[in-house]
Design a protein around this motif. Structure first.
Motif, mmCIF file in Angstrom:
data_model
loop_
_atom_site.group_PDB
_atom_site.id
_atom_site.type_symbol
_atom_site.label_atom_id
_atom_site.label_comp_id
_atom_site.label_asym_id
_atom_site.label_seq_id
_atom_site.Cartn_x
_atom_site.Cartn_y
_atom_site.Cartn_z
ATOM 1 N N SER A 62 17.306 51.119 49.311
ATOM 2 C CA SER A 62 16.384 52.253 49.301
ATOM 3 C C SER A 62 15.184 52.021 50.211
ATOM 4 O O SER A 62 14.374 52.923 50.404
ATOM 5 N N THR A 81 13.552 45.470 41.135
ATOM 6 C CA THR A 81 12.471 46.419 40.835
ATOM 7 C C THR A 81 11.546 46.484 42.044
ATOM 8 O O THR A 81 11.253 45.473 42.678
ATOM 9 N N ILE A 82 11.128 47.684 42.350
ATOM 10 C CA ILE A 82 10.262 47.911 43.497
ATOM 11 C C ILE A 82 9.037 48.677 43.018
ATOM 12 O O ILE A 82 9.169 49.801 42.524
ATOM 13 N N CYS A 83 7.866 48.086 43.176
ATOM 14 C CA CYS A 83 6.641 48.771 42.767
ATOM 15 C C CYS A 83 6.241 49.755 43.859
ATOM 16 O O CYS A 83 6.040 49.375 45.019
ATOM 17 N N GLU A 84 6.110 51.014 43.461
ATOM 18 C CA GLU A 84 5.780 52.039 44.456
ATOM 19 C C GLU A 84 4.321 51.959 44.878
ATOM 20 O O GLU A 84 3.919 52.558 45.868
ATOM 21 N N GLU A 118 18.535 49.589 42.020
ATOM 22 C CA GLU A 118 17.144 49.445 42.417
ATOM 23 C C GLU A 118 16.287 50.375 41.582
ATOM 24 O O GLU A 118 16.476 51.589 41.613
ATOM 25 N N LEU A 119 15.374 49.786 40.844
ATOM 26 C CA LEU A 119 14.499 50.569 39.979
ATOM 27 C C LEU A 119 13.157 50.745 40.675
ATOM 28 O O LEU A 119 12.559 49.772 41.127
ATOM 29 N N GLN A 120 12.722 51.967 40.758
ATOM 30 C CA GLN A 120 11.435 52.237 41.381
ATOM 31 C C GLN A 120 10.455 52.610 40.284
ATOM 32 O O GLN A 120 10.787 53.366 39.380
ATOM 33 N N GLY A 121 9.254 52.052 40.373
ATOM 34 C CA GLY A 121 8.265 52.333 39.345
ATOM 35 C C GLY A 121 6.972 51.614 39.609
ATOM 36 O O GLY A 121 6.564 51.465 40.765
ATOM 37 N N VAL A 122 6.345 51.177 38.534
ATOM 38 C CA VAL A 122 5.026 50.557 38.642
ATOM 39 C C VAL A 122 5.075 49.180 37.998
ATOM 40 O O VAL A 122 5.474 49.052 36.838
ATOM 41 N N CYS A 123 4.683 48.175 38.759
ATOM 42 C CA CYS A 123 4.753 46.810 38.241
ATOM 43 C C CYS A 123 3.618 46.545 37.251
ATOM 44 O O CYS A 123 2.693 47.351 37.113
ATOM 45 N N GLU A 124 3.695 45.406 36.594
ATOM 46 C CA GLU A 124 2.725 45.073 35.549
ATOM 47 C C GLU A 124 1.291 45.141 36.083
ATOM 48 O O GLU A 124 0.432 45.784 35.483
#
Lengths: 133, 133
Positions: A62, A81-84, A118-124
């Motif tokens: 992606s 995981t990919i932090c947007e 691939e998960l897109q979202g917001v990291c910790e």
DNA sequence: TTAGATTATGTTATATTATAACATAATTGT
DNA sequence: ACAATTATGTTATAATATAACATAATCTAA
């Protein structure tokens, strides 16, 4: 026939490992040109393909970009995981979940060989920042 | 301000729906040019983005290609299967499994917003062909 | 109903990503 | 050492995607 091929693989892997963020093939190419100005795109694409095939790097479909594999087992089928927000990328192994997923699909007759997850979202970190505002 | 925008969306969606196989943006562009020779890439990329955002089409990240969404609920987060043999693509909804996956990851503090899940393998038809040889 | 704001579209150019094709060179096996 | 094989270098170009800005359609509020 190994030393030349492996030379590039080691060089590319070190570049990927030194990077916090995913790198495009041309990012890697730029780095390699510091030491070797005449290197051309096919070399880098070949090398990245070898590394991905061996599980030493992952291609992020992606993002059209690459990361070094950080998992000791070099599992080809990581969950990424990919932090947007900050662009940070992490790898996870969720073998059980993926096996279940694959089995659900298999009921329809499809045999899974590989997968891109691939998960897109917001990291910790970025999540904390957001709530603290 | 709707009719022009929607005109393209309808046209593109019809083209995608008429296709058995995933189409690249330029494939779609080629089709549209039959009726409208002057259309340029940005128009098609914009239209595809709208359709994907509305869940009416899916972008296959591992193929750089697009398909019409066949699911009535137009769920953005489908699981896509891609047959490496014949190129056939199908969509599945595996909400439960994906929720579990997302929860596993959430333990590490990552909040999933969207996901790309593309399974590559061999579809039912091609599998039968292989075993019958 | 029209002037101004907003959003969509058209258009040109170019950036980015990736591979085809073939020549050359290194390596392997005999 | 020779032929076969595989990798690499090299040139060119294909395929995918977007920036930037001009124009046009639509909307909104006086």
């Amino acid at each position: 026939m190994r030393s030349r091929k492996e030379k590039w693989q080691v060089a590319v892997l070190e570049i990927l490992q030194a990077s916090e963020k995913p790198m495009s093939a041309y990012d890697v190419l730029g780095e390699l040109r510091n030491a070797n100005p005449r290197i051309a795109p096919p070399t880098i694409y070949r090398t990245l393909s070898y590394l991905v095939e061996k599980g030493r790097a992952h291609r992020l479909e992606s993002l059209n970009a690459y990361i070094a594999c950080k998992n000791h087992k070099h599992d080809k089928s990581a969950v990424i995981t990919i932090c947007e927000d900050c662009g940070a990328v992490d790898e996870y192994v969720a073998t059980d979940v993926l096996k279940v997923l694959s089995n659900v699909i298999a009921h329809s007759g499809f045999a899974t060989l590989r997968h891109v997850i691939e998960l897109q979202g917001v990291c910790e970190n970025c999540g904390f920042e957001q709530t603290s505002v």
